[in-house]
Motif scaffolding. Sequence first.
Motif, PDB file in Angstrom:
ATOM      1  N   ALA A 265      18.590 -66.701 -43.429  1.00 39.93           N
ATOM      2  CA  ALA A 265      17.799 -65.670 -43.246  1.00 39.93           C
ATOM      3  C   ALA A 265      17.350 -66.022 -41.877  1.00 39.93           C
ATOM      4  CB  ALA A 265      16.686 -65.702 -44.141  1.00 39.93           C
ATOM      5  N   HIS A 266      17.091 -65.156 -40.939  1.00 37.05           N
ATOM      6  CA  HIS A 266      16.566 -65.240 -39.655  1.00 37.05           C
ATOM      7  C   HIS A 266      15.094 -64.885 -39.558  1.00 37.05           C
ATOM      8  CE1 HIS A 266      20.682 -65.686 -37.407  1.00 37.05           C
ATOM      9  NE2 HIS A 266      20.825 -65.883 -38.515  1.00 37.05           N
ATOM     10  N   SER A 267      14.431 -65.227 -38.456  1.00 33.39           N
ATOM     11  CA  SER A 267      13.149 -65.036 -38.447  1.00 33.39           C
ATOM     12  C   SER A 267      12.839 -64.691 -36.823  1.00 33.39           C
ATOM     13  CB  SER A 267      12.151 -66.009 -38.683  1.00 33.39           C
ATOM     14  OG  SER A 267      12.380 -66.402 -40.316  1.00 33.39           O
ATOM     15  N   LEU A 268      11.724 -63.966 -36.442  1.00 34.58           N
ATOM     16  CA  LEU A 268      11.239 -63.725 -35.312  1.00 34.58           C
ATOM     17  C   LEU A 268       9.697 -63.906 -35.255  1.00 34.58           C
ATOM     18  CD1 LEU A 268      11.396 -63.291 -32.116  1.00 34.58           C
ATOM     19  CD2 LEU A 268      11.360 -60.590 -32.705  1.00 34.58           C
ATOM     20  N   ILE A 269       9.100 -64.938 -34.740  1.00 30.99           N
ATOM     21  CA  ILE A 269       7.549 -64.900 -34.606  1.00 30.99           C
ATOM     22  C   ILE A 269       7.325 -65.197 -33.209  1.00 30.99           C
ATOM     23  CG2 ILE A 269       5.603 -66.036 -35.344  1.00 30.99           C
ATOM     24  CD1 ILE A 269       6.899 -64.892 -37.358  1.00 30.99           C
ATOM     25  N   GLY A 270       6.665 -64.272 -32.635  1.00 26.47           N
ATOM     26  CA  GLY A 270       6.466 -64.405 -31.183  1.00 26.47           C
ATOM     27  C   GLY A 270       7.671 -64.078 -30.413  1.00 26.47           C
ATOM     28  N   ASN A 271       7.779 -65.252 -29.426  1.00 25.25           N
ATOM     29  CA  ASN A 271       9.123 -65.479 -28.778  1.00 25.25           C
ATOM     30  C   ASN A 271       9.832 -66.379 -29.304  1.00 25.25           C
ATOM     31  OD1 ASN A 271       8.612 -63.313 -26.948  1.00 25.25           O
ATOM     32  ND2 ASN A 271       7.692 -64.571 -25.477  1.00 25.25           N
ATOM     33  N   THR A 272       9.649 -66.651 -30.662  1.00 19.17           N
ATOM     34  CA  THR A 272      10.723 -67.865 -31.213  1.00 19.17           C
ATOM     35  C   THR A 272      11.338 -67.425 -32.333  1.00 19.17           C
ATOM     36  OG1 THR A 272       8.982 -69.629 -30.620  1.00 19.17           O
ATOM     37  CG2 THR A 272      10.580 -70.193 -32.360  1.00 19.17           C
ATOM     38  N   ARG A 273      12.882 -67.472 -32.084  1.00 21.82           N
ATOM     39  CA  ARG A 273      13.595 -67.081 -33.121  1.00 21.82           C
ATOM     40  C   ARG A 273      14.253 -68.474 -33.733  1.00 21.82           C
ATOM     41  NH1 ARG A 273      15.326 -62.269 -33.634  1.00 21.82           N
ATOM     42  NH2 ARG A 273      14.952 -60.545 -31.775  1.00 21.82           N
ATOM     43  N   PHE A 274      14.513 -68.279 -35.305  1.00 20.16           N
ATOM     44  CA  PHE A 274      14.569 -69.401 -35.960  1.00 20.16           C
ATOM     45  C   PHE A 274      15.417 -69.014 -37.170  1.00 20.16           C
ATOM     46  CE2 PHE A 274      10.515 -68.836 -36.877  1.00 20.16           C
ATOM     47  CZ  PHE A 274      10.260 -68.643 -38.211  1.00 20.16           C
ATOM     48  N   TYR A 275      16.273 -69.694 -37.851  1.00 20.25           N
ATOM     49  CA  TYR A 275      17.198 -69.368 -38.971  1.00 20.25           C
ATOM     50  C   TYR A 275      17.347 -70.590 -39.772  1.00 20.25           C
ATOM     51  CZ  TYR A 275      21.361 -70.722 -36.338  1.00 20.25           C
ATOM     52  OH  TYR A 275      22.050 -71.292 -35.889  1.00 20.25           O
ATOM     53  N   ASN A 276      17.404 -70.175 -41.297  1.00 20.46           N
ATOM     54  CA  ASN A 276      17.846 -71.438 -42.182  1.00 20.46           C
ATOM     55  C   ASN A 276      19.277 -71.465 -42.253  1.00 20.46           C
ATOM     56  OD1 ASN A 276      15.373 -71.340 -43.132  1.00 20.46           O
ATOM     57  ND2 ASN A 276      15.337 -70.207 -44.870  1.00 20.46           N
ATOM     58  N   SER A 277      19.595 -72.601 -42.730  1.00 18.94           N
ATOM     59  CA  SER A 277      21.044 -73.082 -42.882  1.00 18.94           C
ATOM     60  C   SER A 277      21.882 -71.857 -43.657  1.00 18.94           C
ATOM     61  CB  SER A 277      21.400 -74.290 -43.656  1.00 18.94           C
ATOM     62  OG  SER A 277      22.630 -74.544 -43.892  1.00 18.94           O
ATOM     63  N   HIS A 278      23.389 -71.630 -42.840  1.00 22.95           N
ATOM     64  CA  HIS A 278      24.004 -70.681 -43.502  1.00 22.95           C
ATOM     65  C   HIS A 278      24.884 -71.334 -44.874  1.00 22.95           C
ATOM     66  CE1 HIS A 278      23.275 -68.450 -39.898  1.00 22.95           C
ATOM     67  NE2 HIS A 278      23.893 -67.504 -40.247  1.00 22.95           N
ATOM     68  N   ASP A 279      24.640 -72.739 -44.996  1.00 22.32           N
ATOM     69  CA  ASP A 279      25.445 -73.347 -46.023  1.00 22.32           C
ATOM     70  C   ASP A 279      24.465 -73.322 -47.388  1.00 22.32           C
ATOM     71  OD1 ASP A 279      26.245 -75.476 -47.615  1.00 22.32           O
ATOM     72  OD2 ASP A 279      27.288 -76.273 -46.185  1.00 22.32           O
ATOM     73  N   VAL A 280      24.750 -72.778 -48.022  1.00 21.49           N
ATOM     74  CA  VAL A 280      23.937 -72.508 -49.478  1.00 21.49           C
ATOM     75  C   VAL A 280      23.815 -73.903 -50.187  1.00 21.49           C
ATOM     76  CG1 VAL A 280      23.851 -71.550 -51.832  1.00 21.49           C
ATOM     77  CG2 VAL A 280      24.763 -70.080 -49.926  1.00 21.49           C
ATOM     78  N   ARG A 281      24.593 -74.728 -49.979  1.00 25.58           N
ATOM     79  CA  ARG A 281      24.571 -75.951 -50.698  1.00 25.58           C
ATOM     80  C   ARG A 281      23.521 -76.834 -49.944  1.00 25.58           C
ATOM     81  NH1 ARG A 281      24.371 -77.243 -55.390  1.00 25.58           N
ATOM     82  NH2 ARG A 281      22.505 -78.089 -55.047  1.00 25.58           N
ATOM     83  N   ARG A 282      23.833 -76.584 -48.644  1.00 23.78           N
ATOM     84  CA  ARG A 282      22.713 -77.603 -47.762  1.00 23.78           C
ATOM     85  C   ARG A 282      21.295 -76.803 -48.062  1.00 23.78           C
ATOM     86  NH1 ARG A 282      22.593 -77.751 -41.080  1.00 23.78           N
ATOM     87  NH2 ARG A 282      20.911 -79.255 -40.860  1.00 23.78           N
ATOM     88  N   TYR A 283      21.066 -75.614 -48.122  1.00 22.79           N
ATOM     89  CA  TYR A 283      19.830 -75.041 -48.243  1.00 22.79           C
ATOM     90  C   TYR A 283      19.137 -75.605 -49.531  1.00 22.79           C
ATOM     91  CZ  TYR A 283      16.352 -71.488 -49.392  1.00 22.79           C
ATOM     92  OH  TYR A 283      15.171 -70.631 -49.952  1.00 22.79           O
ATOM     93  N   LEU A 284      20.156 -75.574 -50.852  1.00 27.43           N
ATOM     94  CA  LEU A 284      19.559 -76.058 -51.902  1.00 27.43           C
ATOM     95  C   LEU A 284      19.085 -77.558 -51.787  1.00 27.43           C
ATOM     96  CD1 LEU A 284      22.125 -74.154 -54.386  1.00 27.43           C
ATOM     97  CD2 LEU A 284      19.626 -73.599 -53.861  1.00 27.43           C
ATOM     98  N   ASP A 285      19.993 -78.300 -51.096  1.00 31.49           N
ATOM     99  CA  ASP A 285      19.678 -79.665 -51.108  1.00 31.49           C
ATOM    100  C   ASP A 285      18.227 -80.162 -50.182  1.00 31.49           C
ATOM    101  OD1 ASP A 285      21.942 -80.413 -52.424  1.00 31.49           O
ATOM    102  OD2 ASP A 285      23.047 -80.783 -50.481  1.00 31.49           O
ATOM    103  N   GLY A 286      18.111 -79.009 -49.378  1.00 29.98           N
ATOM    104  CA  GLY A 286      16.537 -79.191 -48.517  1.00 29.98           C
ATOM    105  C   GLY A 286      15.590 -78.776 -49.455  1.00 29.98           C
ATOM    106  N   ALA A 287      15.874 -77.802 -50.758  1.00 31.12           N
ATOM    107  CA  ALA A 287      14.855 -77.617 -51.434  1.00 31.12           C
ATOM    108  C   ALA A 287      14.554 -78.590 -52.547  1.00 31.12           C
ATOM    109  CB  ALA A 287      15.326 -76.373 -52.154  1.00 31.12           C
ATOM    110  N   GLY A 288      15.813 -79.452 -52.768  1.00 31.14           N
ATOM    111  CA  GLY A 288      15.495 -80.625 -53.775  1.00 31.14           C
ATOM    112  C   GLY A 288      14.705 -81.573 -52.995  1.00 31.14           C
ATOM    113  N   SER A 289      14.729 -81.764 -51.923  1.00 33.67           N
ATOM    114  CA  SER A 289      13.827 -82.714 -51.251  1.00 33.67           C
ATOM    115  C   SER A 289      12.250 -82.408 -50.830  1.00 33.67           C
ATOM    116  CB  SER A 289      14.474 -83.381 -49.882  1.00 33.67           C
ATOM    117  OG  SER A 289      14.608 -82.376 -48.815  1.00 33.67           O
ATOM    118  N   GLY A 290      12.150 -80.919 -51.209  1.00 35.08           N
ATOM    119  CA  GLY A 290      10.810 -80.408 -50.826  1.00 35.08           C
ATOM    120  C   GLY A 290      10.626 -79.861 -49.317  1.00 35.08           C
ATOM    121  N   GLU A 291      11.818 -79.690 -48.600  1.00 34.32           N
ATOM    122  CA  GLU A 291      11.851 -79.594 -47.294  1.00 34.32           C
ATOM    123  C   GLU A 291      12.773 -78.579 -46.867  1.00 34.32           C
ATOM    124  OE1 GLU A 291      12.603 -82.819 -44.756  1.00 34.32           O
ATOM    125  OE2 GLU A 291      10.936 -83.967 -45.563  1.00 34.32           O
TER     126      GLU A 291
END
Length: 369
Positions: A265-291
């Motif tokens: 998922a992509h975001s735009l806040i002000g002049n900053t664009r950022f997005y989450n990992s496209h790798d679902v497993r990596r996203y889930l692993d980040g969730a497991g660590s609370g980050e």
Amino acid sequence: MNNLLGVYIHIPFCRGRCKYCDFVSSTGGEDAMREYVAALIGEIKFRAPSYRDYIVDTLFIGGGTPSALYLGAVKEITDALRRNFNCAIREATAECNPESLTSAKLDEYMGAGITRISMGVQSLSRDTLSALGRRHTARQAVDAATLVVNGGLDLSCDIMLATPYQSEESAKRDIETLADIGAGHISAYMLSLEQGTALAAEYGSGKYVYDDDYAADIYSAASEALCGRGFDIYEVSNWAKEGRQCQHNLKYWRRQPYLGLGAAAHSLIGNTRFYNSHDVRRYLDGAGSGEYPSTAEARLSASEAEEELVMLSLRTAEGLDISAMGDAGLKYSDRARRHSAYFNIGDGRISVKKEYFPVLSRVTLLMTD
């Protein structure tokens, strides 16, 4: 500061991959879906403190296929959003596919505050559906669209243009059928052949031939049919009846703040664009660590943000508001006047003439000279 925030939530699950699709998606079972929904709710809680000054006024749950989720999942997600963010949601959209939308799920969506269904129809032709690798029939699409309208929700339908076996007449018939059912919004996207997809390989092998001129004719025929049924074009690929434009997607084209949650998922806040990992497993692993660290972040310079605003605004019928741009507005006004055959100029705005929407990418380049 604009403190109204759009929220996009990405659901990466599908029952199978369509031949043209290169989106982030997977075919996980219910256990995988429950793990992902739990991670998503964790991200909602994690992000919320940073957005205390914002009010969420639009929500778009996309994918993938949100309607492929287990019954109750969408309400779990929307309940978590409302518990953790300041919400005054005026439009809440959920994407669905005809084969996975049931009356039980529609009831769930209504209970979750969903106001609008965006349905991936793509075509009502058996041969075209097969060529695209879709998993529903024309009858299923008609029945699902009718279910939404009878349920009282706003209906938007996606169709694809310049697809295999499509003619100007078949494109018009599809539009007329969906309009007769009661769709108030239709998105008509030109076929895009993405590298690595099965459909791109079939075109590459010569099974199908893509012709730019005929694609433009299909687009013009579709636009004519839509306008004939009371739809107005408000963005190069989007037509709506009065008052039924997608308010969430307008944020993208107006460069207003939006937050993306979920894998890719992509975001735009002000002049900053950022997005989450496209790798679902990596996203889930980040969730497991609370980050939930963003995979990438780009801080745009003032000139980069300005150019982005110009390119996005010119995709829309309302065009670019040069009256709010100071000296920069004069620069773009001069450029538009030099190429006045392609642009409307007046009331402090510049817009591309609608007859040039089929070649929009070439016309907007005139603003960068």
